[in-house]
Design an enzyme around this catalytic site. Structure first.
Site, PDB file in Angstrom:
ATOM      1  CD  GLU A  22      -2.889  -1.075   2.341  1.00 18.21           C
ATOM      2  OE1 GLU A  22      -4.072  -0.714   2.204  1.00 18.21           O
ATOM      3  OE2 GLU A  22      -2.396  -1.428   3.432  1.00 18.21           O
ATOM      4  CE1 TYR A  54     -16.235  26.976  -2.017  1.00 24.81           C
ATOM      5  CE2 TYR A  54     -17.601  27.811  -0.244  1.00 24.81           C
ATOM      6  CZ  TYR A  54     -17.279  27.765  -1.584  1.00 24.81           C
ATOM      7  OH  TYR A  54     -17.988  28.501  -2.487  1.00 24.81           O
ATOM      8  CB  ILE A  73      -8.505   5.164   6.697  1.00 24.57           C
ATOM      9  CG1 ILE A  73      -9.542   4.109   7.037  1.00 24.57           C
ATOM     10  CG2 ILE A  73      -7.623   4.726   5.541  1.00 24.57           C
ATOM     11  CD1 ILE A  73     -10.518   3.814   5.889  1.00 24.57           C
ATOM     12  CD  GLU A  74      -9.831   2.891  11.528  1.00 20.38           C
ATOM     13  OE1 GLU A  74      -8.900   3.001  10.680  1.00 20.38           O
ATOM     14  OE2 GLU A  74     -10.231   1.802  11.944  1.00 20.38           O
ATOM     15  CE  LYS A 100      -6.317   1.247   2.202  1.00 24.37           C
ATOM     16  NZ  LYS A 100      -5.566   0.883   3.413  1.00 24.37           N
TER      17      LYS A 100
END
Length: 120
Positions: A22, A54, A73-74, A100
């Site tokens: 990855e 933004y 990813i948390e 993901k």
């Protein structure tokens, strides 16, 4: 008054994950940011200075997602939420969702998704 700014489906190439491949190959990640903003008098003043820009928020998300590698990813979502709240003091809640699509799982799926809420 509280209002919500949403950035939906922001796409970035990055190298997050626990597996070596990855990091080596990288992949696209998709991020949603739901930002609850303390309005104060920003809307009455109609002023970008008094709200969350933004365009800058997108750049902050990009900076974190394309920056250093995270295994989870948390953790990535939490880092994005914390940094947005740090850079924009009018944000009261940041809900960040990371998708993901090419998660290494033994089957077919559209994506793995994690959401984290951070309260400032």
């Amino acid at each position: 008054m509280i209002y919500t700014i949403t950035l939906q489906n922001c796409a970035f190439f990055a190298r997050h994950g626990v597996h070596d491949e990855e990091e080596f190959l990288g992949q696209r990640f998709f991020v949603d940011a739901e930002l609850d903003v303390d309005g104060g008098d920003a809307l009455d003043k109609d002023s970008i200075v008094d709200t969350v820009n933004y365009g800058i928020a997108f750049s902050v998300i990009e900076e974190i997602v394309t920056g250093r590698r995270r295994y989870l990813i948390e953790a990535l979502a939490l880092d994005v939420a914390r940094e947005l709240c740090r850079r924009f003091p009018t944000i009261r809640r940041a809900k960040i969702t990371v998708r993901k699509p090419n998660a290494p799982v033994p089957g077919v799926l559209d994506y793995v998704q994690v959401s984290v809420e951070h309260f400032a």
